[in-house]
Write a protein that holds these residues in place. Structure first.
Motif, mmCIF file in Angstrom:
data_model
loop_
_atom_site.group_PDB
_atom_site.id
_atom_site.type_symbol
_atom_site.label_atom_id
_atom_site.label_comp_id
_atom_site.label_asym_id
_atom_site.label_seq_id
_atom_site.Cartn_x
_atom_site.Cartn_y
_atom_site.Cartn_z
ATOM 1 N N GLN A 43 0.820 -1.200 0.000
ATOM 2 C CA GLN A 43 0.000 0.000 0.000
ATOM 3 C C GLN A 43 0.859 1.258 0.000
ATOM 4 O O GLN A 43 0.589 2.208 -0.733
ATOM 5 C CB GLN A 43 -0.961 -0.007 1.188
ATOM 6 N N GLY A 44 1.903 1.276 0.818
ATOM 7 C CA GLY A 44 2.773 2.444 0.848
ATOM 8 C C GLY A 44 3.459 2.676 -0.482
ATOM 9 O O GLY A 44 3.553 3.810 -0.960
ATOM 10 N N ALA A 45 3.942 1.578 -1.095
ATOM 11 C CA ALA A 45 4.598 1.698 -2.402
ATOM 12 C C ALA A 45 3.608 2.157 -3.466
ATOM 13 O O ALA A 45 3.940 3.000 -4.317
ATOM 14 C CB ALA A 45 5.226 0.361 -2.789
ATOM 15 N N ARG A 46 2.377 1.613 -3.441
ATOM 16 C CA ARG A 46 1.347 1.983 -4.436
ATOM 17 C C ARG A 46 0.990 3.453 -4.343
ATOM 18 O O ARG A 46 0.904 4.158 -5.349
ATOM 19 C CB ARG A 46 0.065 1.170 -4.220
ATOM 20 N N VAL A 47 0.713 3.907 -3.123
ATOM 21 C CA VAL A 47 0.276 5.291 -2.939
ATOM 22 C C VAL A 47 1.360 6.249 -3.420
ATOM 23 O O VAL A 47 1.086 7.225 -4.126
ATOM 24 C CB VAL A 47 -0.085 5.551 -1.465
#
Length: 639
Positions: A43-47
C-alpha cells in the motif's frame, strides 16, 4: 541506444473536495524530487508511485527547434521537470539521492539530440561529416546516454531497461540513472516530426561525481530494489552492484553466483559479473535478453507507451533472489587483486550470502482490507443551479452511532476567482432532515465566527468577507437523510458549488454517501462531484450518474444519456456510458448500499472503483453528444 566505455576524465562503470475541479492544473507540481519511499509495504509503495508517476509525463514538450534546418531549439521547463522527476522516481526507489539538471548540460544535450535525429543514428563519436555537425554537439554526445526513437521520460525508462546486445552490463542504468554519486545531469530532447526520429541525450559526466560522497543504503545497490516494484518496470536484466567510483570497494562480486525463484519455482538464470567485480548482471530465463521472462510487448500505462514492457499481471509476482560468494576485495595500493579475499559481512550480507524478495505488482489494483478502510470526509458538487426541477439538491447520510458536526457551503461568487463564468450571484442554502426544514442561510457572514472556525478545521479556502455566498454549521444525527437545497435569491440562475465537510474530530460516525441532483449543461455547466477519502487503506466506491432514472420520480427534462468520467487529480481513471456494460458488479454494489437500482438496459451510467485515500477525485457527468437535462450524481462508499 548504446553506451561506450569512455567518459572524459575516467572510466565508466557499469486538496480539499471543494477545490478538486477548480485547481486541477495546480496539482501538477513542478517538484522534481518525489522524496524517499518505503517499498516494504504494498500500500505504501502503491500510494507513493500513483502520486508521482502520473506527474512525470504528459507535460507539453514545447519544442522550439527545427531538425530539418539544424536548429536545436529547446523544450519547456515543464517537460524538463518531467524528465528529472522520472529519473528521481527510479533513484528514490533504489534508495539514492535525487539529481538536478544543469542548464549548460541541457543546452549541449539539446544540440546532440538534434544531431542524432537529423542523421538518424546514435554514436558517442559523431564524425565531422555529419549533417549539422558541431563540436559542442559532439562533445555532448561523448558525455551522455543517447536514445533514438523516443525521448523525454520514455527514454529514461529505456535506459533503465537497458536491453540489447551492447548493454550486457546495464551501463546506462548503473553508470548514469543509478550512479549514486552523481548530482547534476542534463537532458536534450527532440520529438518525431516530419519523418525525423525522436531523440534524447542525457548528460551523465558531471566532473563533481568523482569527488562526491557515495550515497547508498547498503554497500550493494539492487535493481529491481527489494520490496514492491510495478510489474511493468521490472526489466529483463537485473543488477547487483557495488556503488563506488574507485577500486576501494567494500566487497567483490567477481566470484558471486545468483539463484532466483518466481513464486517458488526456480528459474534458469544466466548471470555474469563485471571484470572489476563491481557489478553482477543476470537474466531470468537463460537467455541474454530475458525476452521470454519479460514477455516483451507494446504496453500502455496511463496512456504512455512502453515498447519492451512486462505486462501488469493481476496477481502479485514474488521473486526470491539468493546471492552467494560475495567476498572482501584483496587489492594492493595499485589496485591489483592479490587473491579472492574472505567472505564479506556487512549490511544484509552474512558470510558472503544475501537474500531478498522483489514483488512485482499492478499499481492499478489495490487490495482492500475490510478492517482498515478509508472513509469519505469531504464531498462537493458543482453544477448549474436553477429553480423547480433544476434546483441543485445535495443529499448525504451520516453513519455511525454519534452526532457529527458538519460544514455545508453554497458557493456562487466564490467561484469567480477560479475563472468560472456565469456564477450564481446570491446563493441561498436550505438544509432539510427528510421533509423537515431545519436551517437556512442567505449570506454566510451572519454566522461568520462558526463558519470560519469550521472552515479552518476542514482545511479549505474561506469565503471572502461579506460575500453573498452561503454556509451552515450544524451538528447532525447519524442515520438521517439530509438534503441541502441550493437556489438563487430572487430566482437567479448560475453556476454554483455545494460542499459538505467533516468539521468534527473523533466522532464515532462518518459520511457514507453524497447525491446531487441538478441541471447538466455543456462546457463549464456540466455536473462535477468531488470527494476525498481519509484513512490508511483503499476503499471501494460506487459512483452513479442517473438521468432516465429520475423520470420515475416525476423529475422533468431529464438527461437522456449521461456519461460518467472519473479523475484522480488530472488523470482520467474510469469512464462509463451505459451502466449495463458492467451490470453484475454495479448491481451487487447497488444492493450493498440499499438504493433503488437502475432499470435494466437504461442509459444511466455507473462505475465501481477501488480508490486510495488522500487523493482528490472528481466525477464528471455530461450528456452524450452535448445533450442537456436534469441528472443526479451519487457517490457511495461500499461496506
Amino acid at each position: 541506444m548504446e553506451k561506450t566505455g569512455r567518459r572524459r576524465g575516467g572510466t565508466v562503470r557499469c486538496l480539499c473536495a471543494a477545490l478538486f475541479w477548480l485547481s486541477l492544473t495546480a496539482i501538477a507540481s513542478a517538484q522534481t524530487d518525489p522524496g524517499p519511499v518505503d517499498l516494504s509495504t504494498r500500500q505504501g509503495a502503491r500510494v507513493w508511485f500513483n502520486k508521482w508517476w502520473p506527474l512525470s509525463h504528459n507535460a507539453d514538450m514545447g519544442f522550439t527547434g527545427d531538425v530539418s534546418k539544424g536548429i536545436p531549439g529547446d523544450t519547456s521547463q515543464a517537460f524538463k521537470d518531467n524528465v528529472a522527476l522520472r529519473i528521481n522516481i527510479f533513484r528514490r526507489m533504489a534508495g539514492l539521492q535525487p539529481i538536478t539538471f544543469n542548464p549548460t548540460y541541457n543546452a549541449k544535450d539539446q544540440i546532440a539530440a538534434m544531431m542524432m535525429s537529423a542523421n538518424n543514428q546514435i554514436t558517442h563519436y559523431p564524425p565531422s561529416t555529419w549533417k549539422f555537425y558541431s563540436a559542442e554537439g559532439a562533445d555532448a554526445a561523448s558525455d551522455s546516454d543517447l536514445a533514438l526513437g523516443f525521448c523525454g521520460p520514455q527514454a529514461v525508462v529505456a535506459y533503465m531497461y537497458d536491453w540489447g546486445p551492447l548493454n550486457g552490463t546495464a551501463p546506462h542504468r548503473l553508470g548514469s540513472i543509478l550512479l549514486p554519486a552523481i548530482t547534476l545531469m542534463g537532458t536534450g530532447d527532440v520529438p518525431s516530426v516530419n519523418g525525423e526520429a525522436a531523440a534524447n541525450a542525457l548528460w551523465n559526466a558531471d566532473p563533481s561525481f568523482g569527488n562526491s560522497e557515495v550515497n547508498r543504503m547498503t554497500p550493494l545497490l539492487r535493481w529491481p530494489q527489494s520490496g514492491y516494484t510495478p510489474n511493468f518496470l521490472i526489466p529483463g536484466r537485473w543488477t547487483l552492484s557495488v556503488p563506488d567510483g574507485s577500486k576501494n570497494t567494500p566487497c567483490d562480486l567477481s566470484h558471486a553466483s545468483v539463484k532466483v525463484s518466481r513464486n517458488g519455482t526456480l528459474l534458469n538464470v544466466t548471470g555474469k559479473s563485471a571484470p572489476d567485480g563491481q557489478g553482477l548482471v543476470w537474466t531470468l530465463d537463460g537467455t541474454e535478453e530475458g525476452d521470454d521472462d519479460t514477455q516483451v510487448e507494446e504496453f500502455y500505462y496511463q496512456g504512455e507507451l512502453f515498447g519492451w514492457a512486462r505486462p501488469n499481471f493481476e496477481d502479485d509476482i514474488v521473486y526470491h533472489v539468493v546471492v552467494d560468494g560475495i567476498r572482501v576485495p584483496d587489492i594492493n595500493s595499485a589496485g591489483d587483486e592479490l587473491g579472492d579475499g574472505s567472505l564479506y559481512n556487512g549490511g544484509n550480507v552474512t558470510n558472503g550470502h544475501l537474500e531478498y524478495d522483489v514483488i512485482g505488482y499492478d499499481p492499478d489494483i489495490p487490495i482492500v482490507d475490510p478492517n482498515n478502510q478509508s472513509s469519505l470526509v469531504n464531498i462537493s458538487t458543482r453544477s448549474l443551479a436553477g429553480d423547480g426541477s433544476s434546483t441543485q439538491i445535495a443529499g448525504f447520510i451520516i453513519s455511525g452511532n454519534a452526532p457529527r458536526r458538519v460544514l455545508i457551503r453554497a458557493g456562487g461568487p466564490y467561484l469567480a476567482q477560479f475563472g468560472v463564468k456565469g456564477v450564481l450571484p446570491d446563493p441561498v442554502l436550505t438544509l432539510y432532515d427528510g421533509s423537515n426544514l431545519i436551517l437556512s442561510n442567505d449570506d454566510w457572514s451572519t454566522d461568520a465566527a462558526n463558519v470560519n472556525a469550521a472552515t479552518s478545521l476542514a482545511g479549505t479556502l474561506g469565503f471572502a468577507a461579506d460575500s453573498a455566498d452561503a454556509a451552515i454549521v450544524a451538528t447532525l444525527q447519524p442515520g438521517h437523510a439530509y438534503t441541502a437545497h441550493l437556489t438563487g435569491k430572487n430566482v437567479n440562475h448560475g453556476n454554483a458549488i455545494v460542499e459538505v465537510y467533516d468539521a468534527d474530530i473523533g466522532a464515532a460516525s462518518q459520511f457514507i454517501n453524497i447525491s446531487t441532483r441538478s441541471f447538466v449543461g455543456t462546457g463549464e455547466n456540466i455536473q462535477i462531484g468531488g470527494f476525498i477519502l481519509r484513512g490508511t487503506g483503499p476503499r471501494r466506491v460506487l459512483i452513479r450518474a442517473g438521468g432516465p432514472y429520475l423520470a420515475k420520480f416525476a423529475v422533468a427534462n431529464v438527461l437522456a444519456d449521461p456519461t460518467l468520467t472519473v479523475f484522480q487529480g488530472q488523470t482520467k481513471i474510469a469512464y462509463d456510458d451505459n451502466w449495463g456494460t458492467d451490470s453484475a458488479v454495479v448491481s451487487s454494489a447497488t444492493q450493498a448500499v440499499g438504493v433503488p437500482a437502475f432499470d435494466s438496459g437504461s442509459k444511466d451510467a455507473a462505475i465501481v472503483l477501488t480508490l486510495d485515500p488522500d487523493f482528490p477525485y472528481t466525477a464528471q457527468v455530461a450528456g452524450k453528444n452535448d445533450t442537456t437535462g436534469n441528472a443526479m450524481i451519487e457517490i457511495f462508499q461500499l461496506p
